[in-house]
Structure formats: C-alpha cells, structure tokens
Motif scaffolding. Structure first.
Motif, PDB file in Angstrom:
ATOM      1  N   LEU A 172      35.365   0.963  23.652  1.00 53.37           N
ATOM      2  CA  LEU A 172      35.483   0.217  22.391  1.00 53.37           C
ATOM      3  C   LEU A 172      36.656  -0.755  22.448  1.00 53.37           C
ATOM      4  CD1 LEU A 172      34.442  -0.234  19.534  1.00 53.37           C
ATOM      5  CD2 LEU A 172      35.896   1.645  18.750  1.00 53.37           C
ATOM      6  N   THR A 173      37.765  -0.316  23.008  1.00 51.13           N
ATOM      7  CA  THR A 173      38.936  -1.193  23.144  1.00 51.13           C
ATOM      8  C   THR A 173      38.632  -2.379  24.052  1.00 51.13           C
ATOM      9  OG1 THR A 173      40.378   0.741  22.868  1.00 51.13           O
ATOM     10  CG2 THR A 173      41.391  -1.262  23.740  1.00 51.13           C
ATOM     11  N   GLY A 174      37.963  -2.119  25.173  1.00 49.54           N
ATOM     12  CA  GLY A 174      37.637  -3.179  26.113  1.00 49.54           C
ATOM     13  C   GLY A 174      36.698  -4.215  25.533  1.00 49.54           C
ATOM     14  N   SER A 175      35.704  -3.763  24.771  1.00 47.43           N
ATOM     15  CA  SER A 175      34.753  -4.723  24.203  1.00 47.43           C
ATOM     16  C   SER A 175      35.386  -5.540  23.070  1.00 47.43           C
ATOM     17  CB  SER A 175      33.494  -4.006  23.711  1.00 47.43           C
ATOM     18  OG  SER A 175      33.799  -3.019  22.752  1.00 47.43           O
ATOM     19  N   VAL A 176      36.314  -4.931  22.315  1.00 44.12           N
ATOM     20  CA  VAL A 176      37.044  -5.676  21.278  1.00 44.12           C
ATOM     21  C   VAL A 176      37.884  -6.777  21.927  1.00 44.12           C
ATOM     22  CG1 VAL A 176      38.923  -5.540  19.586  1.00 44.12           C
ATOM     23  CG2 VAL A 176      37.093  -3.843  19.540  1.00 44.12           C
ATOM     24  N   ILE A 177      38.570  -6.437  23.022  1.00 49.13           N
ATOM     25  CA  ILE A 177      39.402  -7.424  23.720  1.00 49.13           C
ATOM     26  C   ILE A 177      38.547  -8.559  24.286  1.00 49.13           C
ATOM     27  CG2 ILE A 177      40.899  -7.792  25.726  1.00 49.13           C
ATOM     28  CD1 ILE A 177      41.963  -4.928  25.267  1.00 49.13           C
ATOM     29  N   ALA A 178      37.395  -8.210  24.872  1.00 46.75           N
ATOM     30  CA  ALA A 178      36.513  -9.231  25.438  1.00 46.75           C
ATOM     31  C   ALA A 178      35.992 -10.184  24.375  1.00 46.75           C
ATOM     32  CB  ALA A 178      35.339  -8.562  26.160  1.00 46.75           C
ATOM     33  N   SER A 179      35.772  -9.666  23.166  1.00 50.03           N
ATOM     34  CA  SER A 179      35.215 -10.490  22.097  1.00 50.03           C
ATOM     35  C   SER A 179      36.267 -11.288  21.339  1.00 50.03           C
ATOM     36  CB  SER A 179      34.450  -9.603  21.114  1.00 50.03           C
ATOM     37  OG  SER A 179      34.036 -10.338  19.983  1.00 50.03           O
ATOM     38  N   ALA A 180      37.358 -10.611  20.957  1.00 48.20           N
ATOM     39  CA  ALA A 180      38.314 -11.232  20.029  1.00 48.20           C
ATOM     40  C   ALA A 180      39.736 -11.300  20.552  1.00 48.20           C
ATOM     41  CB  ALA A 180      38.277 -10.479  18.695  1.00 48.20           C
ATOM     42  N   GLY A 181      39.987 -10.838  21.771  1.00 54.77           N
ATOM     43  CA  GLY A 181      41.325 -10.913  22.339  1.00 54.77           C
ATOM     44  C   GLY A 181      42.190  -9.702  21.995  1.00 54.77           C
ATOM     45  N   LEU A 182      43.342  -9.626  22.626  1.00 53.56           N
ATOM     46  CA  LEU A 182      44.263  -8.508  22.426  1.00 53.56           C
ATOM     47  C   LEU A 182      44.730  -8.374  20.985  1.00 53.56           C
ATOM     48  CD1 LEU A 182      46.481  -8.824  25.632  1.00 53.56           C
ATOM     49  CD2 LEU A 182      45.055  -6.871  25.023  1.00 53.56           C
ATOM     50  N   SER A 183      44.832  -9.490  20.291  1.00 59.15           N
ATOM     51  CA  SER A 183      45.354  -9.452  18.916  1.00 59.15           C
ATOM     52  C   SER A 183      44.438  -8.703  17.958  1.00 59.15           C
ATOM     53  CB  SER A 183      45.574 -10.878  18.402  1.00 59.15           C
ATOM     54  OG  SER A 183      44.347 -11.598  18.394  1.00 59.15           O
ATOM     55  N   ALA A 184      43.172  -8.541  18.337  1.00 62.31           N
ATOM     56  CA  ALA A 184      42.221  -7.852  17.457  1.00 62.31           C
ATOM     57  C   ALA A 184      42.350  -6.339  17.535  1.00 62.31           C
ATOM     58  CB  ALA A 184      40.792  -8.251  17.811  1.00 62.31           C
ATOM     59  N   VAL A 185      43.041  -5.847  18.560  1.00 62.20           N
ATOM     60  CA  VAL A 185      43.219  -4.400  18.719  1.00 62.20           C
ATOM     61  C   VAL A 185      44.390  -3.936  17.863  1.00 62.20           C
ATOM     62  CG1 VAL A 185      43.704  -2.522  20.347  1.00 62.20           C
ATOM     63  CG2 VAL A 185      42.311  -4.473  21.063  1.00 62.20           C
ATOM     64  N   ASN A 186      44.185  -2.885  17.110  1.00 60.77           N
ATOM     65  CA  ASN A 186      45.258  -2.264  16.329  1.00 60.77           C
ATOM     66  C   ASN A 186      46.008  -1.312  17.257  1.00 60.77           C
ATOM     67  OD1 ASN A 186      46.935  -1.009  14.517  1.00 60.77           O
ATOM     68  ND2 ASN A 186      45.319   0.139  13.484  1.00 60.77           N
ATOM     69  N   PHE A 187      47.034  -1.838  17.933  1.00 60.16           N
ATOM     70  CA  PHE A 187      47.700  -1.039  18.963  1.00 60.16           C
ATOM     71  C   PHE A 187      48.473   0.143  18.392  1.00 60.16           C
ATOM     72  CE2 PHE A 187      46.876  -4.763  21.626  1.00 60.16           C
ATOM     73  CZ  PHE A 187      46.431  -4.132  22.782  1.00 60.16           C
ATOM     74  N   ALA A 188      48.904   0.051  17.148  1.00 61.16           N
ATOM     75  CA  ALA A 188      49.573   1.194  16.521  1.00 61.16           C
ATOM     76  C   ALA A 188      48.593   2.368  16.406  1.00 61.16           C
ATOM     77  CB  ALA A 188      50.113   0.809  15.150  1.00 61.16           C
ATOM     78  N   GLY A 189      47.388   2.076  15.927  1.00 60.49           N
ATOM     79  CA  GLY A 189      46.367   3.116  15.821  1.00 60.49           C
ATOM     80  C   GLY A 189      45.899   3.591  17.185  1.00 60.49           C
ATOM     81  N   PHE A 190      45.732   2.646  18.126  1.00 58.66           N
ATOM     82  CA  PHE A 190      45.291   2.998  19.476  1.00 58.66           C
ATOM     83  C   PHE A 190      46.298   3.919  20.155  1.00 58.66           C
ATOM     84  CE2 PHE A 190      45.425   2.124  24.067  1.00 58.66           C
ATOM     85  CZ  PHE A 190      44.130   2.450  24.426  1.00 58.66           C
ATOM     86  N   LEU A 191      47.587   3.622  20.000  1.00 55.94           N
ATOM     87  CA  LEU A 191      48.624   4.450  20.630  1.00 55.94           C
ATOM     88  C   LEU A 191      48.692   5.840  20.000  1.00 55.94           C
ATOM     89  CD1 LEU A 191      51.477   1.815  21.163  1.00 55.94           C
ATOM     90  CD2 LEU A 191      50.000   2.863  22.897  1.00 55.94           C
ATOM     91  N   THR A 192      48.402   5.934  18.700  1.00 54.60           N
ATOM     92  CA  THR A 192      48.354   7.244  18.047  1.00 54.60           C
ATOM     93  C   THR A 192      47.242   8.094  18.656  1.00 54.60           C
ATOM     94  OG1 THR A 192      49.156   6.306  15.968  1.00 54.60           O
ATOM     95  CG2 THR A 192      48.055   8.440  15.838  1.00 54.60           C
ATOM     96  N   ILE A 193      46.079   7.476  18.858  1.00 59.30           N
ATOM     97  CA  ILE A 193      44.948   8.183  19.482  1.00 59.30           C
ATOM     98  C   ILE A 193      45.297   8.563  20.925  1.00 59.30           C
ATOM     99  CG2 ILE A 193      42.565   7.918  20.270  1.00 59.30           C
ATOM    100  CD1 ILE A 193      42.130   6.054  17.846  1.00 59.30           C
ATOM    101  N   LEU A 194      45.895   7.619  21.657  1.00 53.33           N
ATOM    102  CA  LEU A 194      46.253   7.863  23.058  1.00 53.33           C
ATOM    103  C   LEU A 194      47.270   9.004  23.168  1.00 53.33           C
ATOM    104  CD1 LEU A 194      45.708   6.795  25.915  1.00 53.33           C
ATOM    105  CD2 LEU A 194      47.685   5.288  25.638  1.00 53.33           C
ATOM    106  N   GLN A 195      48.199   9.040  22.222  1.00 56.44           N
ATOM    107  CA  GLN A 195      49.206  10.103  22.201  1.00 56.44           C
ATOM    108  C   GLN A 195      48.549  11.479  22.062  1.00 56.44           C
ATOM    109  OE1 GLN A 195      51.884  10.215  18.754  1.00 56.44           O
ATOM    110  NE2 GLN A 195      53.594  10.539  20.141  1.00 56.44           N
ATOM    111  N   ALA A 196      47.568  11.575  21.164  1.00 56.36           N
ATOM    112  CA  ALA A 196      46.854  12.849  20.980  1.00 56.36           C
ATOM    113  C   ALA A 196      46.079  13.221  22.234  1.00 56.36           C
ATOM    114  CB  ALA A 196      45.920  12.751  19.777  1.00 56.36           C
ATOM    115  N   LEU A 197      45.467  12.227  22.893  1.00 58.71           N
ATOM    116  CA  LEU A 197      44.700  12.492  24.107  1.00 58.71           C
ATOM    117  C   LEU A 197      45.585  12.977  25.251  1.00 58.71           C
ATOM    118  CD1 LEU A 197      42.297   9.395  24.090  1.00 58.71           C
ATOM    119  CD2 LEU A 197      41.643  11.770  23.699  1.00 58.71           C
ATOM    120  N   ILE A 198      46.831  12.485  25.295  1.00 59.32           N
ATOM    121  CA  ILE A 198      47.757  12.878  26.365  1.00 59.32           C
ATOM    122  C   ILE A 198      48.410  14.225  26.075  1.00 59.32           C
ATOM    123  CG2 ILE A 198      49.935  12.287  27.512  1.00 59.32           C
ATOM    124  CD1 ILE A 198      49.146   9.319  27.140  1.00 59.32           C
ATOM    125  N   LEU A 199      48.844  14.427  24.826  1.00 56.71           N
ATOM    126  CA  LEU A 199      49.593  15.642  24.488  1.00 56.71           C
ATOM    127  C   LEU A 199      48.708  16.888  24.417  1.00 56.71           C
ATOM    128  CD1 LEU A 199      52.093  14.360  21.754  1.00 56.71           C
ATOM    129  CD2 LEU A 199      52.574  14.907  24.141  1.00 56.71           C
TER     130      LEU A 199
END
Length: 332
Positions: A115-142
């Motif tokens: 989902l992140t990759g397709s958002v970037i391909a369509s609308a660029g990095l600015s379209a990704v909510n990196f605060a929310g993405f990092l929260t999800i990534l944190q849960a996946l790592i911890l």
C-alpha cells in the motif's frame, strides 16, 4: 460512477482473495504447534481455527481503521482505487510466492509495504502519512521482540514449576490445555489479520466516494471474516511444517507456552488498534520458548531464513506495488 463501481468491485474481490490466502498462509502458523505436538489432529485443528477465526474477525475493528487511514488519507488521493488494486495485487503475488516455498513470511508486512509503495508511485512521498506509517512499523518491529521475551519467561517459569513432575502426566495435561490455547490463538489471529482486508476495502469505499468515515460496514466485516475462515479450512501444510517442526522440537508444554505467548501479544495489539504480523509473533514466541531450554534447541538456520524474509518483505512489496501501478497506468 460506473467505472468507479467496477474498480470498487475489483478491490473487494482482490481483498477477499487476499483474506482467503491469508487464511491458509498465516492461520497455518496459529495451528502449527498444536498439530506438531499431536494435541489436535490436522482436521480438528483446521475446524477449530476456522471457527475461532470467524468469531475473532467479527469482534474488533480498531486495526481496520488504522489500515484504512493511517498510511495515507484516501480522501486526498486522486487515484485511490487503482492504488488499492495495485497494492492488493502485489501483496497477493508475494504471499503466493512465500507460501509456495514454505516460508512463513508476513502478510501484514506485504500489505502495508504494498500500500505504501503504490501510494508513492501514484502521488509521491508527500502523500504518505509517515507519522502513522512509523507507528505501524514500530508495532511490527516491537511485537516479535516482545513475543520472544515473554515466551522465554513463560517457558522458564513452567520448566521450574514442573521440573519434578511425571513427564507422561505433564504431557497429557498440556496436550489438553493446547486445545484451549489453539482456540485462543486462532481467535486472536482473526481479531487482527482479517481486519487488514476490512481496512483496505473501507479505504477503497472512501476513495470511491461511497462513504466518508472510517467506520467499517457490517457487510465488509462479515465477508472478510468468512473469506478468512474459508481460507483456513484449506490449510497450509508447508507453513505448518516449517513453523511446527523446523524451529524447535516442540513438546506439549513448549507448544502451550508459545501459544499463550503469541496469542496474548496479538490480542494486546488488537486492543490498542495496531496491526502486527502473526507470523513474526508466533515464530518469535517459539524461538523464545526454545531458548529458555538452551540456545542450541533453536534451529537458527531456519530462523535466519525467516528473518531474511521478514526484512525483505516491506521493500520488495513496496517496489512490486509501485511497478504494478506504473504498468497499469501506462496500459490503461
């Protein structure tokens, strides 16, 4: 509107396909320990897991709302529906590849990365909510780190308490208890994993202008729950073999410890609305349980192969989804 409905129908079909594949891909992890210790027959384990997955999938919605709104805002994306379709296609491809080779890779990582990759391909990095993405990534790592530590502690306590007990009676007792923990494990899996497809469908409904809130419609919950339960009924014997036999040699007491550990971590994540990888959590719990006996009990070559798959899933699925989106945009 006609084209929008066609795209939404495609999203729903792909999301349910993803859920079905997730059912035999990730649920295999949930029942692998109870099958490998002979606490349950394969048929009984699959029936139990299918039922409890269905119940779990209908119980919570917090994770679905996280997936549906924290990575990107579907109301701000010009091509929201093609983005979701590209993400689902990429995640399904990766799930099928890893299932074919018996690698317990993460469906959660696959979907979130795609989902992140397709958002970037369509609308660029600015379209990704990196605060929310990092929260999800944190849960996946911890979550797998937490599962490893808790599994180590629980198994250490059980070994101390039952150090002088009769092995035969201990095995009999923990085989019975594993029936309960297998049910808990499958329930927790349903509460977290089925919601990811619910979130994706809701994302598409918002992007297509059919609803303007992140509330999950009942029909979405029901169809995703049924798709996962049906997928579970198919079974995933390659994953079961890897998780149930190729990490450590499981006994009923160690199977019980790993089930309790992983189910507790997953249900805890569900309660706070965070998606986690059931694959990572279950495998890490088994490693922690094995390490409590001695480090040499863990087949670290298998663990290394899993960890490699875990690390590459996010970037590969993000790249794959981006390519799918770009190719589709050129063709259509």
């Amino acid at each position: 509107m006609d084209s929008t409905l066609v795209l939404i129908a495609a999203v729903v079909l792909l999301a349910l396909s993803f859920d079905f594949i997730n059912g035999f891909h990730d649920t295999a992890n949930a029942i692998a320990t109870s099958i490998s210790t002979k606490a349950l027959t394969p048929r009984a384990a699959i029936v139990l897991a299918s039922t409890m997955n269905l119940v779990g999938a209908l119980t919570f919605t917090g994770v679905a709302k996280t997936i549906g709104g924290k990575i990107a805002d579907p109301m701000k994306l010009e091509h929201g529906l093609p983005i979701v379709i590209a993400a689902l296609v990429a995640a399904i491809i990766w799930n099928l590849i890893t299932w074919y080779y018996g690698i317990p890779s993460s469906s959660s990582h696959a979907l979130i990365g795609a989902l992140t990759g397709s958002v970037i391909a369509s609308a660029g990095l600015s379209a990704v909510n990196f605060a929310g993405f990092l929260t999800i990534l944190q849960a996946l790592i911890l979550s797998p780190v937490l599962a490893f530590c808790i599994g180590y502690i629980i198994m250490s306590i059980l070994r101390f308490v039952f150090r002088s007990a009769n092995p035969r009676s201990t095995n009999r007792m923990f085989r019975f208890l594993q029936i309960l923990t297998a049910a808990f494990q499958a329930f927790s899996h349903g509460t977290n994993d089925a919601q990811k497809s619910m979130g994706i469908i809701t994302f598409a409904l918002i992007a297509g202008g059919l609803q303007n809130t992140h509330d999950i419609p009942f029909w979405v919950k029901l169809t995703c729950a049924i798709a996962m339960a049906l997928g579970t009924s198919v079974g995933g014997w390659k994953i079961i073999k890897t998780v149930g036999t190729q990490i450590i040699k499981l006994k009923p007491i160690s199977g019980f410890a790993s089930d309790v550990t992983s189910a507790s971590v997953i249900i805890g994540a569900t309660i706070i609305g965070q998606p986690v990888s059931t694959t990572h959590v279950i495998s890490s719990a088994i490693m922690g349980v094995g390490s409590a006996k001695r480090l040499s009990c863990v087949k670290w070559c298998t663990a290394q192969r899993m960890i490699t798959a875990w690390l590459i899933t996010l970037p590969i699925t993000a790249t794959l989804a981006g390519l799918v989106y770009l190719i589709a945009s050129i063709l259509f």
